[in-house]
Enzyme design. Structure first.
Site, PDB file in Angstrom:
ATOM      1  N   CYS A  32      -3.848   6.990  -0.713  1.00 22.48           N
ATOM      2  CA  CYS A  32      -5.312   7.058  -0.648  1.00 22.48           C
ATOM      3  C   CYS A  32      -5.921   6.635  -1.873  1.00 22.48           C
ATOM      4  O   CYS A  32      -6.219   5.342  -1.969  1.00 22.48           O
ATOM      5  CB  CYS A  32      -5.399   8.631  -0.501  1.00 22.48           C
ATOM      6  SG  CYS A  32      -7.194   9.055   0.236  1.00 22.48           S
TER       7      CYS A  32
ATOM      8  N   GLY B 179      -7.141  11.637  -4.879  1.00 18.92           N
ATOM      9  CA  GLY B 179      -8.092  12.156  -5.557  1.00 18.92           C
ATOM     10  C   GLY B 179      -9.472  11.342  -5.471  1.00 18.92           C
ATOM     11  O   GLY B 179      -9.557  11.031  -4.261  1.00 18.92           O
TER      12      GLY B 179
ATOM     13  N   HIS C 140      -1.435  10.379   3.278  1.00 13.73           N
ATOM     14  CA  HIS C 140      -0.898  11.328   2.166  1.00 13.73           C
ATOM     15  C   HIS C 140       0.610  11.657   2.752  1.00 13.73           C
ATOM     16  O   HIS C 140       0.720  12.740   3.598  1.00 13.73           O
ATOM     17  CB  HIS C 140      -1.618  12.708   2.095  1.00 13.73           C
ATOM     18  CG  HIS C 140      -3.194  12.186   1.360  1.00 13.73           C
ATOM     19  ND1 HIS C 140      -3.164  12.391  -0.152  1.00 13.73           N
ATOM     20  CD2 HIS C 140      -4.280  12.028   1.787  1.00 13.73           C
ATOM     21  CE1 HIS C 140      -4.407  12.272  -0.418  1.00 13.73           C
ATOM     22  NE2 HIS C 140      -5.193  11.784   0.631  1.00 13.73           N
TER      23      HIS C 140
ATOM     24  N   ILE D  35      -7.654  11.984   4.540  1.00 12.27           N
ATOM     25  CA  ILE D  35      -8.478  12.692   3.973  1.00 12.27           C
ATOM     26  C   ILE D  35      -9.432  11.618   3.242  1.00 12.27           C
ATOM     27  O   ILE D  35      -9.078  11.236   2.253  1.00 12.27           O
ATOM     28  CB  ILE D  35      -7.879  13.633   3.226  1.00 12.27           C
ATOM     29  CG1 ILE D  35      -6.780  14.493   3.944  1.00 12.27           C
ATOM     30  CG2 ILE D  35      -9.058  14.679   2.374  1.00 12.27           C
ATOM     31  CD1 ILE D  35      -6.189  15.599   3.008  1.00 12.27           C
ATOM     32  N   ARG D  36     -10.610  11.510   3.648  1.00 12.73           N
ATOM     33  CA  ARG D  36     -11.782  10.592   3.089  1.00 12.73           C
ATOM     34  C   ARG D  36     -10.965   9.314   2.736  1.00 12.73           C
ATOM     35  O   ARG D  36     -10.928   8.836   1.565  1.00 12.73           O
ATOM     36  CB  ARG D  36     -12.255  11.349   2.012  1.00 12.73           C
ATOM     37  CG  ARG D  36     -13.164  12.490   2.194  1.00 12.73           C
ATOM     38  CD  ARG D  36     -13.777  13.035   0.961  1.00 12.73           C
ATOM     39  NE  ARG D  36     -14.482  12.043   0.082  1.00 12.73           N
ATOM     40  CZ  ARG D  36     -14.817  11.948  -0.930  1.00 12.73           C
ATOM     41  NH1 ARG D  36     -14.406  13.203  -1.926  1.00 12.73           N
ATOM     42  NH2 ARG D  36     -15.713  11.243  -1.534  1.00 12.73           N
TER      43      ARG D  36
ATOM     44  N   GLU E 166       2.856  12.884   1.114  1.00 12.48           N
ATOM     45  CA  GLU E 166       3.419  14.051   0.430  1.00 12.48           C
ATOM     46  C   GLU E 166       3.036  15.432   0.864  1.00 12.48           C
ATOM     47  O   GLU E 166       3.695  16.491   0.695  1.00 12.48           O
ATOM     48  CB  GLU E 166       2.593  14.175  -1.085  1.00 12.48           C
ATOM     49  CG  GLU E 166       1.213  14.390  -1.268  1.00 12.48           C
ATOM     50  CD  GLU E 166       0.467  13.456  -0.917  1.00 12.48           C
ATOM     51  OE1 GLU E 166      -0.658  13.422  -1.227  1.00 12.48           O
ATOM     52  OE2 GLU E 166       0.674  12.204  -0.564  1.00 12.48           O
TER      53      GLU E 166
ATOM     54  N   SER F 232     -11.216   8.040  -6.434  1.00 11.55           N
ATOM     55  CA  SER F 232     -10.977   6.832  -7.084  1.00 11.55           C
ATOM     56  C   SER F 232     -11.720   6.569  -8.419  1.00 11.55           C
ATOM     57  O   SER F 232     -11.292   6.001  -9.341  1.00 11.55           O
ATOM     58  CB  SER F 232     -10.966   5.609  -6.136  1.00 11.55           C
ATOM     59  OG  SER F 232     -12.162   5.286  -5.747  1.00 11.55           O
TER      60      SER F 232
END
Length: 206
Positions: A84, A52, A182, A141-142, A184, A54
């Site tokens: 992440c 998400g 990630h 992702i970022r 998941e 942070s």
């Protein structure tokens, strides 16, 4: 908790990709529940902090009265896995933190937020992961990376190729584990399975 029962693992549900982690944990036989309130923290054996933003998660933890309680449980040995943004929240130090940014801490690491670039710089790569007999398909992702580790931190994975080759992207220290990517996303459940095992072992040792 009853000895031998499935571990009760919470997924922090204030922001981020909660459903995917709940699904992965449930598939592995854990009792997966969302955590939003302080009283829910007391009823779990382990916790997943999802990806998400942070800084947003940090502010919401404080607003919901979760920060102090989670810090106490982490210090007492509760297993936590962060992916992440979750890695950033578990880090003791952030190289490029905003002035008011705080973490839960516990991992003796220094992380750099958005180290690989912006959303458009997201990428996927096969990574060698300590203890696994085949590579992990990692989705970044970022994502952050780990710039420094303390002496008791085990490095589990590094970027294998490209401009960021050699950068640390997965670590473990005691009952705490974190990845920049990630797991998941997709169907490989080995990292979640490792965390379920960590949580089960910690639960049985109490």
């Amino acid at each position: 908790m009853t000895s031998g029962a499935a571990p009760r693992i919470g997924v922090l549900a204030v922001q981020g990709d909660v459903r995917e982690h709940l699904a992965a944990l449930t598939e592995l036989g854990a009792t997966a529940v969302t955590v939003r309130r302080p009283e829910e923290v007391e009823r779990i054996d382990g916790l997943v902090i999802p990806g998400g933003e942070s800084t947003v998660i940090d502010k919401l933890l404080r607003a919901f009265g979760l920060q102090t309680l989670l810090r106490e449980r982490i210090s007492a040995g509760m297993p936590v896995y962060g992916s992440c943004a979750g890695m950033i929240l578990l880090a003791d130090r952030i190289a490029d933190a905003r002035p008011d940014q705080q973490t839960l801490g516990g991992l003796d690491i220094t992380v750099r937020r958005n180290a690989f670039g912006r959303q458009v710089d997201s990428f996927e790569q096969q990574l060698d992961f300590a203890g696994f007999d085949s590579p992990v398909h990692a989705v970044f992702i970022r994502a952050p990376w780990v710039e420094q580790t303390g002496p008791t931190v085990e490095v589990l994975a590094r970027v294998g190729e490209g401009p960021a080759a050699g950068r640390i992207v997965a670590v473990r220290q005691g009952n705490l584990m974190a990845t920049s990517f990630h797991p998941e996303v997709g169907s490989d459940r080995r990292i979640h399975a490792e965390f379920v095992t960590i949580t089960s072992n910690a639960k049985e040792s109490v």
